[in-house]
Design an enzyme around this catalytic site. Structure first.
Site, mmCIF file in Angstrom:
data_model
loop_
_atom_site.group_PDB
_atom_site.id
_atom_site.type_symbol
_atom_site.label_atom_id
_atom_site.label_comp_id
_atom_site.label_asym_id
_atom_site.label_seq_id
_atom_site.Cartn_x
_atom_site.Cartn_y
_atom_site.Cartn_z
ATOM 1 N N LYS A 1 79.620 6.987 -20.194
ATOM 2 C CA LYS A 1 79.298 5.761 -19.467
ATOM 3 C C LYS A 1 78.151 5.042 -20.161
ATOM 4 O O LYS A 1 77.395 5.640 -20.930
ATOM 5 C CB LYS A 1 78.859 6.104 -18.032
ATOM 6 N N ARG B 1 89.675 13.071 -10.131
ATOM 7 C CA ARG B 1 91.058 13.384 -9.775
ATOM 8 C C ARG B 1 91.493 14.720 -10.372
ATOM 9 O O ARG B 1 92.399 15.372 -9.851
ATOM 10 C CB ARG B 1 91.971 12.247 -10.222
#
Length: 523
Positions: free
Chosen positions: A301, A375
């Site tokens: 990020k 996920r």
């Protein structure tokens, strides 16, 4: 043990730095003393009264206005106070009262429901905290338009939700003490409702906020486990199971193991079972994403805002808080909370884009982005929940996608199901709990989009809509016949400004929603 330079000695572990203090709750402003009574407190230096009409005063406010020879009504007009819902007017040294807080209750929707009352309690907490750190207050519950049997209990609950401060690392601690005297005709019933029920939900919310606010250096997977286990110590009908790296690998949880590969802190799967019903009754399964810090891994990020990724465990934190609340009030239901925990870091051992992970279910996942890691850990956790506990319903909650936040801002969490009728039921749960959700779609094309050319599915890179794509990955691991609810709380779990029932920062979002779901399922 290794000595660290400075004024203090700390325990240095190969898995991170933690002291006993860092895994114990220490929120000086998280608790207030509540007393439910039919009589006034002579020691109260603060009075709180409600106003539904700024021109025609009634109840305690009318009495105080009479004692002030109409001065209060004059001040209301002078300050343009309109008594709209949640509006406040703070007056000093009037009607023989050191501090008088008037709270508006005029609601266009008519009667006040439970969340309305809780919001009023939070408004009071916010207003009183801003004016005084130490006080003794009377709240007069005598003129509220509501069908709720114990409105004062819900006002105290809202007050407790808002009355929170994380100051563990501040040199100057919050030191104020507040005594709240709720003057009501049904004091006994209100006291029971608050002290044997709603207080535990507030404590569960505060637990979730603690976990999400703690710096990632101290809240790695094993520290999360220790903190939560300490909170549950002594709670009845609770079983706690912790799967370590050896267990995770033995069970073939390649997705959960893979996400944690880049960190010196091994992943964990924390399972907390509460039995409040018959042993053979299928439980409600709650599964929360617990990324204790998310750098994005190799798909790193940007630095902007990365500090907030300490709260990427908010789903797991909310599950812990919800199970705690249900167990403490001894709800008549079986509930199992699953908290897959991992730290997503870049290193020579980290998974790479293009890698393929084998899951416990046997479905292989091609990694398109290591920053789509939530996920992955949910995939193994929801499959494990079904295989080992055979739940009657499964809800998973996660700070999963920026897409959900962009679609719904901070007004709603996204709810995604296979059955739209179930989504509408979840909207009603949100309305009753005060934590609102809005449906997003799950279309067969979303499952087509996540097909991989070299594995069974891929974890991202499938285009829009991002929130639905993320849900489709998780749904791949959930039995189609099982009632399943996916909550994406990326837009609501951490706010830059406070609201009625929470200061800015971690909201502990999801504890109240899941608590209401537990109540509904128990019925």
């Amino acid at each position: 043990m290794k000595k660290v330079s400075g004024l203090f000695n700390k325990v240095v572990k190969t898995t991170g730095i933690v002291s006993i203090a860092s895994i114990m709750s220490a929120n000086a402003m998280a608790n207030a003393t509540f007393d439910f009574t039919q009589s006034l407190n002579e020691n109260a230096n603060t009075k709180v009264v409600f106003a539904d009409n700024a021109q025609e005063l009634d109840g305690a406010l009318a009495k105080l206005n009479q004692e002030s020879n109409g001065q209060i009504l004059s001040l209301i007009k002078l300050n343009d106070f309109d008594a709209s819902f949640g509006s406040t007017l703070h007056l000093q040294m009037v009607a023989g009262t050191e501090s008088l807080l008037i709270v508006g209750t005029n609601d266009e929707d008519g009667e006040l429901d439970a969340p309305d009352l809780q919001n009023l309690g939070g408004k009071i907490a916010g207003a009183l905290k801003s004016s005084s750190k130490t006080f003794n207050a009377d709240i007069h519950i005598d003129n509220l338009a509501t069908t709720i049997n114990t409105p004062s209990a819900h006002i105290a609950y809202g007050y407790q939700l808002r009355h929170y401060s994380f100051d563990r690392y501040k040199t100057k601690k919050s030191s104020g003490e507040s005594t709240i005297n709720l003057v009501t005709q049904n004091a006994s019933a209100a006291s029971s409702k608050f002290n044997t029920d709603l207080l535990f939900v507030a404590q569960g919310v505060h637990l979730a906020r603690d976990l999400a606010t703690e710096p990632g250096k101290n809240m790695y997977p094993e520290a999360f486990v220790k903190h939560v286990k300490a909170k549950f110590k002594g709670v009845k009908n609770i079983d706690i199971d912790v799967l370590d790296m050896r267990d995770i690998e033995k069970l073939g949880m390649g997705a959960l193991a893979g996400v944690g590969k880049g960190s010196i802190n091994d992943p964990r799967l924390l399972v907390i079972s509460y039995r409040g019903a018959a042993k053979n009754e299928a439980p409600l399964a709650l599964v929360g994403k617990g990324i204790t810090f998310d750098t994005g891994g190799i798909s790193l990020k940007s630095n902007s805002g990365m500090w907030a990724m300490k709260s990427d465990l908010s789903g797991a934190a909310a599950v812990a808080g919800a199970v705690y609340a249900a167990a403490k009030r001894e709800e008549s239901i079986n509930v199992v909370g699953f908290m897959p925990l991992a730290e997503n870091m870049p290193s020579q051992d980290a998974i790479r884009p293009g890698d393929v992970l084998e899951t416990m279910k046997g479905v292989s996942i091609e990694i398109m982005s290591t920053d789509a890691e939530g996920r992955l850990i949910l995939a193994d956790a929801v499959h494990y929940a079904q295989q080992e506990y055979k739940p009657k319903m499964l809800l998973n909650i996660a700070t999963l996608t920026g897409s959900a936040a962009r679609a719904l801002s901070d007004e709603y969490a996204a709810v995604i199901t296979r059955d739209f009728e179930l989504s509408t039921q979840m909207m009603e749960v949100g309305k009753k709990s005060g934590e609102h959700v809005w449906p997003l779609p799950l279309h067969p094309n979303h499952f087509e989009q996540i097909k991989s050319p070299i594995a069974d599915i891929k974890n991202s890179g499938a285009g829009n809509p991002g929130a639905s794509i993320g849900a489709a990955v998780v749904a791949t691991f959930v039995d189609e016949d099982l009632p399943w609810v996916h909550l994406d709380i990326a837009g609501v779990d951490w706010l830059d400004a406070g609201n009625d029932v929470a200061p800015k920062g971690s909201q502990g979002w999801g504890v109240r929603f899941m608590d209401q779901l537990v109540r509904d399922q128990a019925k």
